[in-house]
Design an enzyme around this catalytic site. Structure first.
Site, short mmCIF file in Angstrom:
data_model
loop_
_atom_site.label_atom_id
_atom_site.label_comp_id
_atom_site.label_asym_id
_atom_site.label_seq_id
_atom_site.Cartn_x
_atom_site.Cartn_y
_atom_site.Cartn_z
N GLY A 187 -17.83 -17.34 7.16
CA GLY A 187 -18.03 -16.16 7.99
C GLY A 187 -19.20 -16.31 8.94
NE ARG A 223 -27.15 -16.17 4.70
CZ ARG A 223 -27.59 -17.31 4.20
NH1 ARG A 223 -26.72 -18.28 3.93
NH2 ARG A 223 -28.87 -17.51 3.97
CB CYS A 224 -20.44 -19.89 7.03
SG CYS A 224 -20.22 -19.41 5.31
CG MET A 225 -19.07 -19.55 11.73
SD MET A 225 -17.90 -18.87 12.93
CE MET A 225 -18.41 -17.14 12.98
#
Length: 412
Positions: free
Chosen positions: A397, A399-401
């Site tokens: 999501g 945050r991951c990106m």
């Protein structure tokens, strides 16, 4: 705030962030190799780029400076005059057995200008792109139906994982799966050679030359004294202990680490896929990480009385541990999908708990997780939704990106 890396919380106003725009590496996925490269599906490149551009613009519209991994990498290589060295190191970690292939790949990459060379390495090099002598036996045994001499790196748009900003320094991570190991070389190169970061006082808390593995999705900065680290599919307890020794022995500002054990499954690969901070006293949480009674195995790591020794305390009431660590009277754990038997696992699969806080009480989320988003709003959180039909196919999501580089400080 004049440092190139400064992250003392998960929720301080985001000032500078590192992204990677999805490129040809995503289009180079095929059904036969996507599992090997840690994908469950193949995104449509024009649409995933459009969605990612909208994500970047959302951040810029909210006052965030957006930097790009691919651009910084090329600038760092040129600044350090290390193009050939970088290629040699990348080839050495690309599992190439044939000397003929290695030589041909190096010649192929050296002919490009630096930015095109970086983009080509990220995208992968197909067999059809270079000529190899027909009498090379290693090449003949290398699987004629496999299309690549150098694998693509489709996970690169998840910039959170190869490194993490902790205080005024970073961890440059040894990642768990071979498909992602090379990614942190780009971060290492940027920190060593880019004028914005090299010789600017950036602490390297942990470099990529370790046998134990850790990934940025498991590294959360709760405040300037406390970290939360996930013991997960991608981060080992051994790596957490080693990082704790580095932070404590080198007198960083961090005094306590909460090591939180989560299920070792792909759907919950990192702590931030099941647990993120959205305000001073509010977190998203996937109910699936809690045992009966809401228990979560949590280990508190602190500096021991003897030099070089850790004090480790085992607790099970995560809510109480967080309250104590943050110094708040009450804590609001907001369940992904409202805790519903269908909505919770569906939205968690599409990263309903993976929010990116850009200020206290302000988060960026995927629009598809409408149950979780509405619940966040009911708890007083401002939710900024972004399109996600293709971005979500990579199982990560907002945050991951994103790898925050600078956040404003907040009051504890």
């Amino acid at each position: 705030m004049n440092k190139p890396i400064h992250v003392m919380s998960e929720i301080g106003p985001l000032k500078t962030v590192l992204l990677k725009r999805p490129g040809k590496e995503v289009e180079n996925l095929t059904p036969a190799i996507m599992e090997r490269l840690l994908f469950d599906d193949i995104p449509h490149l024009p649409v995933i780029q459009k969605e990612h551009d909208a994500f970047a613009k959302t951040l810029e519209d909210n006052g965030v400076e957006v930097l790009y991994l691919e651009k910084l990498s090329a600038e760092a290589i040129d600044a350090g005059n290390i193009k050939e060295e970088f290629i040699d190191r990348m080839l050495a970690e690309s599992n190439i057995e044939s000397e003929a292939v290695m030589s041909a790949l190096k010649d192929h990459l050296m002919k490009f200008e630096t930015q095109e060379m970086v983009d080509t390495i990220m995208a992968g090099v197909r067999k059809k792109d270079i000529a190899i002598p027909s009498n090379d036996l290693t090449t003949a045994s290398n699987g004629e139906d496999y299309p690549f001499y150098m694998d693509p790196m489709p996970n690169l748009y998840f910039t959170r994982d190869p490194a993490a900003s902790l205080g005024n320094g970073v961890t440059v991570n040894h990642m768990t799966y071979e498909a992602r190991n090379r990614e942190s070389m780009f971060i290492e190169t940027i920190m060593k050679h880019h004028p914005r970061f090299a010789d600017q006082g950036v602490e390297i808390w942990r470099d990529r030359n370790h046998t134990s593995h850790i990934e940025g999705g498991d590294e959360l900065v709760l405040n300037d004294k406390v970290l939360a680290l996930g013991i997960s599919q991608r981060t080992s307890a051994k790596a957490i202990e080693k990082l704790a020794h580095e932070l404590f022995d080198r007198h960083s500002n961090f005094e306590r680490i909460l090591a939180i054990k989560i299920p070792n499954v792909r759907a919950m690969m990192h702590l931030d896929t099941v647990f993120t901070m959205v305000d001073y006293d509010k977190f998203t949480i996937h109910p699936g990480i809690q045992k009966n009674g809401g228990e979560v195995d949590t280990y508190i790591l602190e500096q021991g009385e003897e030099s070089g020794k850790l004090k480790i305390t085992h607790r099970k009431d995560l809510q109480e541990v967080l309250r104590e660590a943050l110094g708040v009277e009450k804590l609001d754990l907001i369940p992904c999908g409202g805790g519903d038997a269908i909505a919770a696992p569906r939205e968690q699969w599409n990263d309903g708990s993976n929010t990116l806080a850009i200020a206290p009480g302000v988060v960026v989320t995927y629009d598809r997780n409408y149950v979780s988003n509405e619940l966040l709003r009911q708890h007083g959180i401002k939710v900024i939704e972004i399109a996600s039909s293709e971005l979500s196919r990579g199982r990560g999501g907002p945050r991951c990106m994103s790898m925050p580089l600078v956040r404003e400080d907040i009051k504890r």
